[in-house]
Design an enzyme around this catalytic site. Structure first.
Site, PDB file in Angstrom:
ATOM      1  CE1 TYR A   1     -43.129  56.858  24.070  1.00 62.24           C
ATOM      2  CE2 TYR A   1     -41.581  56.593  26.204  1.00 62.24           C
ATOM      3  CZ  TYR A   1     -41.936  57.480  25.111  1.00 62.24           C
ATOM      4  OH  TYR A   1     -41.728  58.799  25.196  1.00 62.24           O
TER       5      TYR A   1
ATOM      6  CD1 TRP B   1     -39.413  60.974  33.957  1.00 62.95           C
ATOM      7  CD2 TRP B   1     -39.608  61.744  35.987  1.00 62.95           C
ATOM      8  NE1 TRP B   1     -38.752  60.133  34.750  1.00 62.95           N
ATOM      9  CE2 TRP B   1     -38.999  60.549  36.199  1.00 62.95           C
ATOM     10  CE3 TRP B   1     -39.684  62.850  37.242  1.00 62.95           C
ATOM     11  CZ2 TRP B   1     -38.746  60.209  37.444  1.00 62.95           C
ATOM     12  CZ3 TRP B   1     -39.424  62.209  38.462  1.00 62.95           C
ATOM     13  CH2 TRP B   1     -38.595  60.769  38.456  1.00 62.95           C
TER      14      TRP B   1
END
Length: 292
Positions: free
Chosen positions: A126, A151
């Protein structure tokens, strides 16, 4: 000013959609896979010729971090190739482009907040594909804006906060890692910031390059989970564990705090603390306990 938004059904895209009604001078074309396949270069160029815009905002991404270790090609198509196609389309019509990237471009070995100019060294598929997307876009569109975040959570879709709400209602105990450190980011705040950047663009105040944006404050995933459970008064106990007790297919950065000094300085931003934003998000979802 006309703006094309890709990935409009994701967390950030839906947050932009919700806030866009308050920006009457900005005219949005909101797309997702059902209306524009950004992995198809010809389709992207055809769409942009039919719907010329002044600005592209790419919120689309492959974000299943662990699954990406197996689905390497699919991850690369969305996070790298599609970003290049959008850059080419922007150049073709001489439009500007803003692309959303990630803290996963760093290895997490730092102990001080990462600045935009710090060396990058991703440790997962990723992260590698997101970094390749940044590089491809910068090569095609030197005046691109790249916003790295971390996040991300919201009222929409699947995210850590919603998983904790579900587990907190289903289980007596939730075990969460306490040695990965970062800053949660409420998608509503990031969307508000992106819209603020677009308004400044409309007024002729142009910037480019890489920026970091998260909410203020620093915590572990355990701290984040504990706050979610405490603010919603769920019965589950949150227990801290080390990363080694929760093995995953993809390696995560141990420390991914991003410095926001550049974006605050150049755009005169005030960024909310992550706990205040979490409280607002939970309140929007009607799950905040009364005394909060």
């Amino acid at each position: 000013m006309k703006i094309l938004v890709t990935g409009a059904n994701g967390q950030l895209g839906r947050s932009i959609r919700q806030l866009s009604a308050g920006h009457h001078e900005l005219d949005f074309i909101l797309t997702d896979i059902d209306s524009l396949d950004i992995c198809n270069r010809d389709a992207v160029l055809a769409f942009i010729e039919t719907h010329p815009v002044d600005f592209l905002v790419n919120c689309a991404a492959y974000t299943a971090v662990d699954k990406a270790e197996e689905e390497v090609e699919q991850c690369r198509k969305i996070n790298t190739e599609a970003v290049a196609y959008l850059g080419e389309a922007a150049q073709h019509i001489r439009a500007r482009i803003l692309h959303v990237s990630t803290d996963y471009v760093f290895d997490g070995n730092s102990c001080t907040p990462y600045q935009e100019c710090d060396p990058v060294s991703p440790v997962s598929v990723y992260g590698h594909t997101k970094l390749a997307g940044e590089k491809a876009l910068s090569a095609i569109c030197p005046d691109a804006i790249i916003v790295r975040t971390a996040w991300l959570y919201s009222e929409y879709g699947h995210n850590f906060m919603k998983t904790m709400l579900r587990l907190g209602a289903e289980r007596p105990e939730i075990r969460v890692v306490n040695d990965q450190i970062g800053s949660p980011t409420y998608a509503g705040d990031l969307a508000k910031t992106i819209l603020s950047l677009l308004e400044k663009e409309r007024q002729g105040k142009q910037h480019n390059g890489i920026y970091h944006y998260t909410n203020e404050g620093v915590c572990s995933w355990y701290d984040f989970a504990h706050s979610i459970i405490r603010m919603t008064d769920l019965p589950a106990k949150v227990t801290p564990i080390p990363t080694r007790e929760y093995p995953t297919a993809a390696k995560r950065p141990g420390y991914s705090v991003l410095s926001k000094e550049k974006i605050k300085r150049e755009y005169q931003l005030e960024i909310p603390h992550w706990e205040d934003s979490l409280r607002r998000c939970l309140e929007n979802m009607n799950v905040l306990k009364k005394q909060e």
